[in-house]
Write a protein that holds these residues in place. Structure first.
Motif, PDB file in Angstrom:
ATOM      1  N   CYS A 237       0.821  -1.219   0.000  1.00 53.55           N
ATOM      2  CA  CYS A 237       0.000   0.000   0.000  1.00 53.55           C
ATOM      3  C   CYS A 237       0.851   1.263   0.000  1.00 53.55           C
ATOM      4  N   CYS A 258       1.749  -5.048   7.858  1.00 53.68           N
ATOM      5  CA  CYS A 258       1.535  -3.606   7.702  1.00 53.68           C
ATOM      6  C   CYS A 258       0.315  -3.166   8.519  1.00 53.68           C
ATOM      7  N   CYS A 261      -2.550  -1.994   5.777  1.00 51.28           N
ATOM      8  CA  CYS A 261      -3.262  -2.918   4.881  1.00 51.28           C
ATOM      9  C   CYS A 261      -3.198  -4.372   5.357  1.00 51.28           C
TER      10      CYS A 261
END
Ligand SMILES: [Zn+2]
Length: 275
Positions: A237, A258, A261
């Motif tokens: 992302c 992450c 995301c």
């Protein structure tokens, strides 16, 4: 950038210049935000997400605003796209309040990442190429504002993902053919480049993993400060994360999930100039 935006009150105006579909998350701030872009479809997407934001379709070098009306101008990955760069910077100088500030993020036009991007996407809309000192000097001269803080921005090579149909027209014919390859080939290539470049950067102490810089300008006499850039940038992302916030990574850190995301990424330990 978040710190500078958060300090502004509801009566202060921020200009997101070359906003695209919104170059940062507008919903986090109380200040009045105006998104400016020359692409109508991008501005329509801004309004769909946050209807309260003002949008103005305009070229960057001729802004339809009165003098000294914005407390902060943000050029987030847009300066490299403006063909009339000198006139654009002069316009920013005109519309900024006397104590106004300017935030610019821009690729290193002579770095590995930007050159790979330009090669694959036939320029990818990047019409200006800057060195660090060039952009800082140009802004000081034309906006009359000083660089007070900066940090490095590190690469995600997110453009190496399998091209979506709307990117295909921008690809050279030979890359259009490559776009038929399965998605895992692109993922493997991106992963290899991401890891390899960071390993070389760690071994050689060279800044080849650097994508560009975030530059913070203010009309003040404060001394210039280099902040730590985030070396861990999500390959999926593009969101950057300070290593200290990646609490889901275990002690023998090799991968992290992450926070934005939730996808897996290789983890890299920060150096003296990164966080
Ligand atoms: Zn992510």
């Amino acid at each position: 950038m978040d710190e500078w935006l958060s300090k502004l009150n509801a009566n202060q105006r921020v200009l997101d210049l070359g906003s695209g579909s919104g170059s940062f998350d507008y919903s986090h701030y109380v200040c009045s935000i105006v998104a400016v872009d020359n692409d109508f479809n991008s501005l329509t997407r801004v309004l769909k997400t946050i209807p309260s934001v003002s949008t103005v379709k305009s070229e960057s070098h001729h802004l339809p605003f009165k003098d000294r009306t914005f407390s902060l101008v943000v050029c987030n990955s847009s300066l490299e796209h403006f063909p009339q760069i000198n006139d654009t910077l002069a316009e920013i100088g005109r519309i900024l309040t006397v104590d106004g500030a300017l935030v610019i993020t821009v690729p290193n036009g002579y770095g590995f990442d930007d050159n790979l991007y330009r090669f694959l996407l036939e320029g990818g809309g990047h019409v200006n190429r800057f060195k660090f000192d060039q952009v800082v000097d140009l802004v000081r001269e034309l906006v009359n504002i000083r660089l007070v803080q900066w940090h490095g921005l590190y690469s995600s090579y997110i453009y190496l993902k399998k091209p979506s149909p709307n990117v295909l027209p921008y690809l050279l014919p030979r890359f259009r053919r490559l776009a038929r390859l399965p998605a895992w080939v692109f993922q493997a290539t991106q992963f290899t480049i991401y890891v390899l470049i960071r390993l070389i950067a760690g071994l050689t102490d060279q800044e080849i993993a650097l994508y560009g810089w975030a530059l913070y300008f203010r009309r003040s006499n404060e001394s210039l400060k280099r902040l730590s850039g985030w070396i861990n940038v999500c390959m999926h992302c593009g969101a950057g994360h300070p290593a200290a916030s990646l609490t889901n990574a275990r002690r023998a850190r090799t991968f992290y999930r992450c926070p934005s995301c939730k996808k897996l990424n290789p983890y890299f330990k920060p150096s003296a100039t990164t966080a």
